[in-house]
Design an enzyme around this catalytic site. Structure first.
Site, PDB file in Angstrom:
ATOM      1  N   TYR A  47      -0.946  65.907 -41.407  1.00 53.07           N
ATOM      2  CA  TYR A  47      -0.241  65.049 -41.106  1.00 53.07           C
ATOM      3  C   TYR A  47       0.646  64.093 -40.743  1.00 53.07           C
ATOM      4  O   TYR A  47       1.761  62.681 -40.897  1.00 53.07           O
ATOM      5  CB  TYR A  47       0.131  64.652 -42.912  1.00 53.07           C
ATOM      6  CG  TYR A  47      -1.314  64.430 -43.825  1.00 53.07           C
ATOM      7  CD1 TYR A  47      -2.309  63.230 -44.159  1.00 53.07           C
ATOM      8  CD2 TYR A  47      -2.156  65.810 -44.292  1.00 53.07           C
ATOM      9  CE1 TYR A  47      -2.976  62.661 -43.792  1.00 53.07           C
ATOM     10  CE2 TYR A  47      -3.062  65.346 -45.228  1.00 53.07           C
ATOM     11  CZ  TYR A  47      -3.937  64.172 -44.902  1.00 53.07           C
ATOM     12  OH  TYR A  47      -5.122  64.259 -45.684  1.00 53.07           O
ATOM     13  N   PHE A  83      -1.440  64.189 -56.831  1.00 52.75           N
ATOM     14  CA  PHE A  83      -2.103  62.643 -57.494  1.00 52.75           C
ATOM     15  C   PHE A  83      -3.143  62.880 -56.000  1.00 52.75           C
ATOM     16  O   PHE A  83      -3.365  63.699 -54.958  1.00 52.75           O
ATOM     17  CB  PHE A  83      -1.266  61.768 -57.510  1.00 52.75           C
ATOM     18  CG  PHE A  83      -0.733  61.712 -56.579  1.00 52.75           C
ATOM     19  CD1 PHE A  83      -0.748  60.362 -55.134  1.00 52.75           C
ATOM     20  CD2 PHE A  83       1.438  62.536 -55.673  1.00 52.75           C
ATOM     21  CE1 PHE A  83      -0.213  61.095 -53.882  1.00 52.75           C
ATOM     22  CE2 PHE A  83       1.791  62.174 -54.747  1.00 52.75           C
ATOM     23  CZ  PHE A  83       1.087  61.496 -53.490  1.00 52.75           C
TER      24      PHE A  83
END
Length: 409
Positions: A123, A409
């Site tokens: 990322y 999450f």
């Protein structure tokens, strides 16, 4: 090969999620987990790539709110459920999805995007920097004692069913969110996440329990944990597996930790998710026997540099011009004047000469105050253009408490 990128409809969800499960090893999640993620994910801003009738890529979005230095809670897009099928690698599908997602987040006015990474090497090229870290500890309770401060003996402890205690625990958690950067406000539905306890994922442990720490009826802390019994020839070697440990006072924290370390028939306490500056470090009698490890946790990138930098406060007064490079979000690239301090900040475009130059992923890493600008400069990610600017800005960005993401999450 013809592929099509589009948002996910309710009718798409099962096939879309099945593709994700397969990409992550093929094991099915429990019905309760699947139902919760279905309810929480923002399908209108979640993407899939189809090749014919097959899902070959996914990128989901949660609507989140994250605490930032100064105590404000800021809207953030939570990037989640990301995969590209092995049959469709190296075709630019992840970049295609990320490009669309960042455009959508900008249009929605969200200043931040955040994610947790199964593979952290992916990322950085999309502008995300590691902004929070977590500490893992395995305490050898046969050799380590908890040295509780004065007042810990005045804390009353009571074991309760997690579901029965949930409302009070959530009220305490909500009070703690502004205290530490990186914590997520639990928007409606998210309060169910800590209660998920699928039997198939207990790894030999019991159902989860909750111990409450109270003084005169006021809840000051709680811990959710399970017991993993094990008996060897020499005696019991069980483990206390801790899911959450939250406390509003030092006395409550120490009382909870001491309780967990003294449960009968258990020889270790396993804590998988602590802030790197957790009080535990100063309460145990022998930190070397706690098997401490540190891992990257939440990755962050500013979607709107000006709005993001103005949303937090700063430890000291500063006036600095940042020259930001951002290939994925060209609207962020260029020079920004950041002025502010403990009372708040403003950040706007400027034509003035730069004091510091840095890529957006370095800004994301430093944003919550847990990664110093000086350490990033040591890695060649921040360049000082005006003498003294690095030290001044670094002091302003750094906070008192290490940022921490309390759950994934």
């Amino acid at each position: 090969m013809t592929t099509k990128l589009r948002t996910v409809s309710k009718d798409d969800f099962d096939a879309w999620y099945a593709g994700l499960e397969w990409a992550f090893g093929g094991l099915k999640e429990s019905a309760d987990e699947r139902r919760l993620w279905h309810e929480l994910v923002d399908l209108d801003r979640s993407l899939g790539v189809w090749d014919g009738d097959r899902v070959v890529g996914s990128l989901g979005t949660f609507a989140l709110r994250v605490s930032v230095p100064g105590g404000a809670v800021v809207s953030a897009a939570g990037v989640t459920m990301v995969h590209v099928a092995a049959t469709h690698r190296r075709r630019g599908l992840l970049r295609l999805m990320m490009r669309r997602a960042l455009d959508d987040y900008r249009e929605a006015g969200e200043p931040l995007a955040v994610l947790t990474a199964s593979e952290p090497g992916i990322y950085g090229r999309f502008g995300f920097g590691a902004a929070t870290w977590r500490m893992l500890a395995t305490i050898d309770t046969a050799r380590v004692a908890v040295n509780a401060p004065a007042g810990a003996d005045d804390i009353a402890l009571r074991v309760e069913d997690p579901a029965r205690a949930a409302r009070r625990c959530e009220e305490l958690y909500a009070r703690l969110v502004p205290r530490r950067p990186g914590m997520l406000e639990r928007l409606p539905g998210w309060e169910r996440l800590p209660l998920l306890d699928p039997p198939g994922e207990r790894e030999g442990a019991s159902a989860r329990r909750c111990v409450l720490a109270e003084r005169e009826g006021e809840l000051l802390g709680y811990a959710r944990y399970a017991l993993r019994p094990r008996f060897a020839e020499a005696g019991p070697e069980g483990a206390v597996v801790v899911r959450d440990l939250e406390a509003a006072t030092p006395e409550a924290y120490a009382a909870l930790l001491r309780y967990l370390a003294e449960i009968d028939l258990m020889s270790t306490v396993v804590l998988r998710d602590l802030p790197v500056d957790a009080p535990l470090l100063h309460l145990v009698s022998d930190v070397r026997r706690c098997e401490l490890r540190v891992q990257d946790r939440m990755y962050l990138r500013p979607v709107d540099v000006g709005a993001a930098l103005a949303a937090r406060s700063y430890t000291t007064e500063l006036d600095v011009v940042l020259d930001v490079t951002d290939d994925m979000c060209p609207w962020n690239a260029g020079r920004w004047r950041l002025s502010g301090g403990p009372g708040g900040a403003v950040c706007a475009r400027t034509g003035d000469a730069a004091d510091l130059a840095l890529p957006v992923r370095a800004l994301g890493a430093a944003y919550l105050g847990g990664v110093s600008l000086a350490s990033l400069a040591g890695a060649g990610l921040v360049g000082e253009r005006r003498a003294g600017a690095l030290a001044a800005a670094g002091a302003a960005f750094t906070g008192q408490l290490a940022p921490w993401l309390p759950h994934t999450f």
